[in-house]
Structure formats: structure tokens, C-alpha cells
Design an enzyme around this catalytic site. Structure first.
Site, PDB file in Angstrom:
ATOM      1  N   MET A  44      18.710  -4.317  11.548  1.00  0.00           N
ATOM      2  CA  MET A  44      19.843  -3.809  10.777  1.00  0.00           C
ATOM      3  C   MET A  44      19.355  -3.352   9.401  1.00  0.00           C
ATOM      4  O   MET A  44      20.136  -3.256   8.446  1.00  0.00           O
ATOM      5  CB  MET A  44      20.920  -4.891  10.634  1.00  0.00           C
ATOM      6  CG  MET A  44      21.500  -5.293  11.988  1.00  0.00           C
ATOM      7  SD  MET A  44      23.171  -5.968  11.895  1.00  0.00           S
ATOM      8  CE  MET A  44      22.937  -7.348  10.832  1.00  0.00           C
TER       9      MET A  44
ATOM     10  N   HIS B 213      10.478  -8.685   9.527  1.00  0.00           N
ATOM     11  CA  HIS B 213      10.536  -7.454  10.338  1.00  0.00           C
ATOM     12  C   HIS B 213       9.142  -6.834  10.465  1.00  0.00           C
ATOM     13  O   HIS B 213       8.762  -6.331  11.529  1.00  0.00           O
ATOM     14  CB  HIS B 213      11.473  -6.431   9.688  1.00  0.00           C
ATOM     15  CG  HIS B 213      12.898  -6.862   9.601  1.00  0.00           C
ATOM     16  ND1 HIS B 213      13.493  -7.190   8.409  1.00  0.00           N
ATOM     17  CD2 HIS B 213      13.844  -7.025  10.556  1.00  0.00           C
ATOM     18  CE1 HIS B 213      14.765  -7.523   8.625  1.00  0.00           C
ATOM     19  NE2 HIS B 213      14.997  -7.436   9.922  1.00  0.00           N
TER      20      HIS B 213
ATOM     21  N   GLU C  49      12.478 -15.259  16.329  1.00  0.00           N
ATOM     22  CA  GLU C  49      13.019 -16.557  16.764  1.00  0.00           C
ATOM     23  C   GLU C  49      13.989 -17.139  15.743  1.00  0.00           C
ATOM     24  O   GLU C  49      14.685 -18.101  16.020  1.00  0.00           O
ATOM     25  CB  GLU C  49      11.873 -17.554  17.004  1.00  0.00           C
ATOM     26  CG  GLU C  49      11.084 -17.252  18.256  1.00  0.00           C
ATOM     27  CD  GLU C  49      10.003 -18.278  18.541  1.00  0.00           C
ATOM     28  OE1 GLU C  49       9.765 -19.161  17.673  1.00  0.00           O
ATOM     29  OE2 GLU C  49       9.388 -18.201  19.607  1.00  0.00           O
ATOM     30  N   LYS C  50      14.015 -16.583  14.553  1.00  0.00           N
ATOM     31  CA  LYS C  50      14.959 -17.045  13.527  1.00  0.00           C
ATOM     32  C   LYS C  50      16.390 -17.031  14.080  1.00  0.00           C
ATOM     33  O   LYS C  50      17.157 -17.954  13.882  1.00  0.00           O
ATOM     34  CB  LYS C  50      14.822 -16.133  12.302  1.00  0.00           C
ATOM     35  CG  LYS C  50      15.999 -16.044  11.395  1.00  0.00           C
ATOM     36  CD  LYS C  50      15.925 -17.042  10.308  1.00  0.00           C
ATOM     37  CE  LYS C  50      17.072 -17.000   9.337  1.00  0.00           C
ATOM     38  NZ  LYS C  50      18.183 -16.148   9.612  1.00  0.00           N
TER      39      LYS C  50
HETATM   40  O1  PAF Z   1      18.907  -9.338  14.593  1.00  0.00           O
HETATM   41  C1  PAF Z   1      19.432  -8.268  14.173  1.00  0.00           C
HETATM   42  O2  PAF Z   1      18.996  -7.685  13.187  1.00  0.00           O
HETATM   43  C2  PAF Z   1      20.619  -7.683  14.916  1.00  0.00           C
HETATM   44  O3  PAF Z   1      21.449  -8.680  15.416  1.00  0.00           O
HETATM   45  C3  PAF Z   1      20.199  -6.701  16.023  1.00  0.00           C
HETATM   46  C4  PAF Z   1      19.441  -7.396  17.127  1.00  0.00           C
HETATM   47  C5  PAF Z   1      19.380  -5.568  15.437  1.00  0.00           C
HETATM   48  C6  PAF Z   1      21.467  -6.092  16.653  1.00  0.00           C
HETATM   49  O4  PAF Z   1      22.241  -5.437  15.714  1.00  0.00           O
END
Ligand code: PAF
Length: 290
Positions: free
Chosen positions: A42, A49, A162-163
Site C-alpha cells: 500500500m 518492503h 510475516e508481520k
Molecule cells: O499488507 C498490505 O500492505 C496490504 O494488506 C496488501 C496485501 C498490499 C493488500 O492491500
């Protein structure tokens, strides 16, 4: 916003808004023998990330790393933080470039849900416990958008942290139950030096709350450290640490098996916690060898 370009340029980031355009590119790349490795996000990309992207890039084969950036309204409740969720798009695209991402999929809400979302994917029983008990409808929103992203991106492998452990378990379950031809990989949580799990929502914490937040991980560690004494000892040890922080409002502390069923002695377990510090919800979990 970086100008969207059509097509694919090996070794360079291109940004795509249209689901149809992105789908055409990834399908052509797959047909040419490339492996599509996918990190759905997101946005508000942090080291967690980046770690997912690095895992994706290390996957075997001639990989094409794809990241989606989409704040999915369907997974936010009416009183949640959809409006204030951080959206630093330029910084996110810079992070994608730095990590060697080749395709960024950045749709708008109208691209993803042009006619709304009447038909959705529902998580079943597992979706209404833990996070699902507090965030009604959340996992239906997550699974619906992930199912759509899987169709659009058509990845060979997808990587999730896994968070958000319950999310990971449910996505694996969706892939099995609905026969998605995708391999889902869970990546261990990345933490600050003091143990706080990285999360885009940590930005909401005041300096005082930030100083208190690592108590969650300390509690989980305390629980995991007495796992040989059995499930009750694990929960008691974790609870004792949480109780030391009066500012913390604990929503749940649960010990489960690795599929979020009842804990089974001799099987891998998971210890999960959710708590509020002021208006910010924090969640965390660790593996426990029961
Ligand atoms: O973990 C996230 O950032 C969101 O829940 C995801 C998997 C991108 C779905 O919107």
C-alpha cells in the site's frame, strides 16, 4: 507523479496505472520465459518492503520484479485511517528504483474498482478472529484486492511480510482453496534496533509512544523464551511484560499453531499480540517452538 510509460524496459522502472496494460506486459514476459516476482504494497515503503523486494529479486530464474502501490479502500473500516494513510508516491518510486524493481503498478481506485466491488472474496471463519474480530470486513477487503492483483499481475511468486501473519495465512489459504497458480512466500518481520516491527503506521506514534512501543516485542520474546514450559507459561510470561506498560491497551494476546488454530504441543506455534497506544494500533507476532 512520474510519467507513466507504456511497455517494459529491462533493468529500468516503468510505472503503470492501467490493469489491462500491466497484464499485457507481464503475460508477454511470462510467455518469453521470464518469472514474475511480485510484492503487493500500500506504499509508504520502508525497510520491511525493501526486504520483500530483495527476497523477490533473489528468487530463481530470470525474474521481473513487480511492486504494486495501492491503498485499498475495501480493507479499511469506516473509522479507520484510510484518509490519513501516508501516500509518499515519489519516495516510493525512488525506493523501487533503488531496489531494482522493473514494473510498478500504481492504479487509482477507479482503475481497480470501476464498478465498485459487488462480488468479493470472503475469508470464512478464520477471517473473523484476531484482527478480523476487531476489524470487521478487513480480510474480505484484503483477499479481494489480492485476488484482483494476482489476476492482473499474473505472478509466479508473491511475497508477503510475516508481520501481518493472519493476512499471510489467509492469502495462502485463498491460493489453495481457489487454485491460484501463484506460490506465496512469507518473509520474516524486519525490526528497528529496539525490536519494534517496521510498519507504515509507526509514523503515527508520538515520540513518547514510540519509546513505549517496543514493549510488544519484549512481551513476545518473554513468552517465546519459556515455550518449553507449555502454552500457559508462554501466555503468562508475555502478559506479565505487557502489564508493565499502563499506556498500552491490549486487544488480544493469543497463542496458536502456525495455521492460527489451537496451539499443539510438539508443533510450531505463533504468539500474536495487538494493542493500542493512544489511537495507534500495533500488531506483532513471533514463532514459538511448542
Ligand atoms: O499488507 C498490505 O500492505 C496490504 O494488506 C496488501 C496485501 C498490499 C493488500 O492491500
Amino acid at each position: 507523479m512520474t510519467t507513466a510509460r507504456t511497455g517494459y524496459s529491462a533493468g529500468e522502472l516503468t510505472v503503470h496505472r492501467s490493469p489491462a496494460e500491466l497484464n499485457k506486459i507481464t503475460k508477454a514476459l511470462r510467455n518469453a520465459g521470464r518469472r514474475i516476482v511480485f510484492v503487493p504494497t500500500m506504499g509508504a515503503l520502508h525497510e520491511g518492503h525493501r526486504e520483500l523486494i530483495r527476497h523477490a529479486r533473489r528468487a530463481p530464474g530470470s525474474v521481473v520484479p513487480v511492486v504494486s502501490i495501492f491503498v485499498n479502500p475495501l480493507q479499511f473500516g469506516p473509522n479507520e485511517d484510510l484518509d490519513r494513510y501516508p501516500r509518499p508516491l515519489e519516495a516510493d518510486l525512488t525506493a523501487c528504483r533503488e531496489e531494482g524493481v522493473e514494473l510498478a503498478f500504481v492504479p487509482g481506485v477507479e482503475d481497480m474498482y470501476p464498478q465498485g466491488a459487488q462480488v468479493t472474496v470472503q475469508p470464512g471463519e478464520l477471517g473473523s478472529k484476531l484482527e478480523g474480530a476487531v476489524r470487521e470486513g478487513h480480510f474480505g477487503g484484503v483477499l479481494t484486492v489480492v485476488a484482483k492483483l494476482f489476476h492482473i499481475v499474473a505472478p509466479d511468486v508473491a511475497f508477503f511480510g510475516e508481520k501481518d501473519y493472519q493476512q499471510l495465512v489467509l492469502i495462502k489459504r485463498m491460493v489453495r482453496d481457489l487454485d491460484f497458480p501463484v506460490h506465496v512466500v512469507g518473509v520474516p518481520t524486519v525490526r528497528e534496533p529496539d525490536g519494534l516491527a517496521l510498519s507504515s503506521r509507526n509514523a503515527y506514534l508520538s515520540p513518547e509512544q514510540r519509546a513505549k512501543a517496543p514493549v510488544l516485542y519484549r512481551a513476545l520474546q518473554a513468552g517465546a523464551s519459556v515455550s518449553a514450559q507449555g502454552p500457559e507459561a508462554v501466555l503468562a510470561a508475555a502478559r506479565a511484560v505487557l502489564d508493565q506498560e499502563p499506556a498500552l491497551e491490549v486487544e488480544y494476546l493469543e497463542l496458536t499453531d502456525s495455521d492460527l488454530g489451537p496451539p499443539r504441543v510438539g508443533e510450531p506455534g505463533r504468539l500474536l499480540v495487538a494493542a493500542r497506544l493512544g489511537t495507534t494500533r500495533l500488531i506483532d507476532n513471533v514463532p514459538v517452538a511448542l
